[in-house]
Every structure is written in structure tokens, then in C-alpha cells.
Design a protein around this motif. Sequence first.
Motif, PDB file in Angstrom:
ATOM      1  N   THR A   1     -35.801 -39.266  -4.345  1.00  0.00           N
ATOM      2  CA  THR A   1     -36.349 -40.628  -4.363  1.00  0.00           C
ATOM      3  C   THR A   1     -37.496 -40.714  -5.371  1.00  0.00           C
ATOM      4  O   THR A   1     -37.625 -41.688  -6.114  1.00  0.00           O
TER       5      THR A   1
ATOM      6  N   THR B   1     -37.048 -43.168  -8.533  1.00  0.00           N
ATOM      7  CA  THR B   1     -38.005 -44.275  -8.680  1.00  0.00           C
ATOM      8  C   THR B   1     -38.701 -44.181 -10.035  1.00  0.00           C
ATOM      9  O   THR B   1     -38.896 -45.194 -10.715  1.00  0.00           O
TER      10      THR B   1
ATOM     11  N   LEU C   1     -35.914 -45.146 -12.751  1.00  0.00           N
ATOM     12  CA  LEU C   1     -35.371 -46.515 -12.723  1.00  0.00           C
ATOM     13  C   LEU C   1     -36.465 -47.580 -12.836  1.00  0.00           C
ATOM     14  O   LEU C   1     -36.238 -48.627 -13.444  1.00  0.00           O
TER      15      LEU C   1
ATOM     16  N   TYR D   1     -35.360 -52.061 -11.321  1.00  0.00           N
ATOM     17  CA  TYR D   1     -34.394 -51.849 -10.232  1.00  0.00           C
ATOM     18  C   TYR D   1     -35.050 -52.235  -8.907  1.00  0.00           C
ATOM     19  O   TYR D   1     -36.003 -51.586  -8.463  1.00  0.00           O
TER      20      TYR D   1
ATOM     21  N   THR E   1     -35.939 -52.280  -5.315  1.00  0.00           N
ATOM     22  CA  THR E   1     -35.871 -51.111  -4.435  1.00  0.00           C
ATOM     23  C   THR E   1     -36.043 -51.534  -2.983  1.00  0.00           C
ATOM     24  O   THR E   1     -36.998 -52.253  -2.647  1.00  0.00           O
TER      25      THR E   1
ATOM     26  N   ILE F   1     -42.233 -44.203  -2.973  1.00  0.00           N
ATOM     27  CA  ILE F   1     -41.874 -45.311  -3.891  1.00  0.00           C
ATOM     28  C   ILE F   1     -43.149 -46.024  -4.367  1.00  0.00           C
ATOM     29  O   ILE F   1     -43.313 -46.289  -5.561  1.00  0.00           O
TER      30      ILE F   1
ATOM     31  N   ARG G   1     -44.429 -46.246  -8.206  1.00  0.00           N
ATOM     32  CA  ARG G   1     -44.479 -47.579  -8.830  1.00  0.00           C
ATOM     33  C   ARG G   1     -45.918 -48.089  -8.971  1.00  0.00           C
ATOM     34  O   ARG G   1     -46.139 -49.189  -9.459  1.00  0.00           O
TER      35      ARG G   1
ATOM     36  N   TYR H   1     -31.387 -48.983  -5.081  1.00  0.00           N
ATOM     37  CA  TYR H   1     -31.976 -49.491  -6.328  1.00  0.00           C
ATOM     38  C   TYR H   1     -30.947 -50.430  -6.954  1.00  0.00           C
ATOM     39  O   TYR H   1     -29.846 -49.978  -7.318  1.00  0.00           O
TER      40      TYR H   1
ATOM     41  N   ARG I   1     -25.930 -50.512  -9.333  1.00  0.00           N
ATOM     42  CA  ARG I   1     -26.692 -50.217  -8.113  1.00  0.00           C
ATOM     43  C   ARG I   1     -26.610 -48.716  -7.851  1.00  0.00           C
ATOM     44  O   ARG I   1     -25.536 -48.124  -8.003  1.00  0.00           O
TER      45      ARG I   1
END
Length: 243
Positions: free
Chosen positions: A113, A117, A120, A124, A126, A151, A155, A196, A202
Motif C-alpha cells: 500500500t 500510494t 499512483l 488515483y 483512493t 495512505i 499523500r 485506487y 483501477r
Amino acid sequence: MSLKILLNGSKGRMGQAIAAAAHDMQETIAAAIDAGDDAAAHIGACDVIIDFSSHHATGRLLELAVAQRKPIVIGTTGHAADEKKRLLGLAAQVPCVWAGNFSVGVNLLFALTRRATAVLGADYDTEVIEMHHRFKKDAPSGTAARLLEIILEERKLTAEALKHGRSGITGERQPTEVGVHALRGGDVVGDHTVLYAALGERVELTHRASDRGIFARGAVRAAQWVVGQKPGVYDMQDVLGLK
Ligand code: NAD
């Protein structure tokens, strides 16, 4: 020589699975306690504590662990953020493995993950979807909470980005949203998907647990590992050498 384990929450689903795993792994449940029992009466004779009970129990157990300098493995979930902060302060005073999920597969999912993350990114959308049995008392699961932490870290978002379910006129999805959906039903041991979605494709990362034994064996493995460690809070990535 076999480890002497104090098991808190011993009458629960996980407690019973841990007792079976400890037996298979040649360790000893020296004290099997549950709600209403006095952990203080048993802790002195044990090498390590394993707690899979209720978030109400963790504070008292950690205070005992610190007072008696006993290592501890915590699998209990459902602590509020401010409660967990206080408990982590206590946990850091003894060797402690604290993990929202003790399975090897889920710990790989955590690592995947983080990578997905990072690759992408914000293009994307999430969302995290989890499903558990109808008896589960907290939501989202501890595992989903950890996936969301990863995540948000990657991010560079705060917890304000989390959207727990959607209802009514929500407006279009914002790129900074991270959706969280907790499904409950039947006897599902634990499913987690990180999804995602972009325009045109996807990606879905899914782990499905079908037997509590995976968490139980992981918890006993964590107990075997933590007894030799310095005080501090560790997770399953440390136990499995994934860091
Ligand atoms: P359960 O409801 O079947 O069992 C919980 C047990 O804890 C019960 O026997 C209950 O009587 C006991 N208990 C409640 N309050 C207590 C207290 N104050 N002191 C001592 N015992 C007390 O639940 P379960 O499915 O076995 O799950 C237990 C916990 O473990 C939950 O928080 C769950 O989310 C968590 N869990 C974690 C993982 C993981 O890998 N980290 C995996 C599965 C479950």
C-alpha cells in the motif's frame, strides 16, 4: 524453556485461537484471564503479556506491565486517538509489540500500500474497504486504520481527508478525499481492500483472512521476539524483519 504467557481476553475468539497457537508453538499460557479477573495476581509469574480483549483493558494492563517491567504484545483495537497517544507513552517504557494486524500477508499489504500510494499519487482516487463478522465492536478495523495512516503519510494529508461512508448530496469526489467503508456481517474473519481508481483504470490490493490462526500465530511469534528487546514500541514489520 517455554515462555510463560499471561493471556488477557482468553475467553474471546482471539484468546482461544492464541491458546491453541501457543500450544502448537510449545509455549505455555501460564495465566488465562478475562473480564473480572485480576491480572495483578498473575503477572509476576509470567514472562510476557498478550492482550486481545477490549480497549477498556489496555490502560490498566500497560500500567501493570510498566510497574513489573514485563514485555507486552497488544492486538486489541478500538482505542480513540487521544487514548492511544497516552497508552503509547506507557508502552514505550517496556518492550512492546503493538499491531493492528499480526498476519504476515497483511503486513505485506501494508508495504504494498505504501508503494502503490507513492507511485499512483493523487491522480488515483483512493478508498479503503473492510469487512468483518457481525460481532465486531469497533469500526473501522485496526488494520484499516493502519492502511489509512500509511495512505495519509504518503499523500501528506491529515485525518480531515478521511470520508467515513457517504450519504445524501455529497457533491463530486474531491482528489484529497480518502474514503473508508466498514462492512459487517456473518462470520467474516477479516477482508481488506485498498482501491485506487483513475480515469481508465483501477488497481485493487486485497487481503482476505479465513482463519484467526494467522493472527494468533503472529501474536505468539511477536511474544517470542519481544522478550529479548529493549524498551520501545515495535510493530509486526519489526518482528518479521520487513523494515
Ligand atoms: P471477542 O469479543 O471474541 O473477545 C474479547 C474478550 O475480551 C472477551 O472474552 C471479553 O470478555 C474480554 N474482555 C472484555 N473486557 C475485558 C477486560 N476489561 N479485561 C479482560 N478481558 C476483557 O473479541 P475478539 O474477536 O477475540 O477480538 C478481541 C480484540 O482483538 C478486538 O479488539 C479485536 O479488534 C482485536 N483483534 C486484533 C487482531 C490483530 O491482528 N491485531 C486480530 C483480530 C482481532
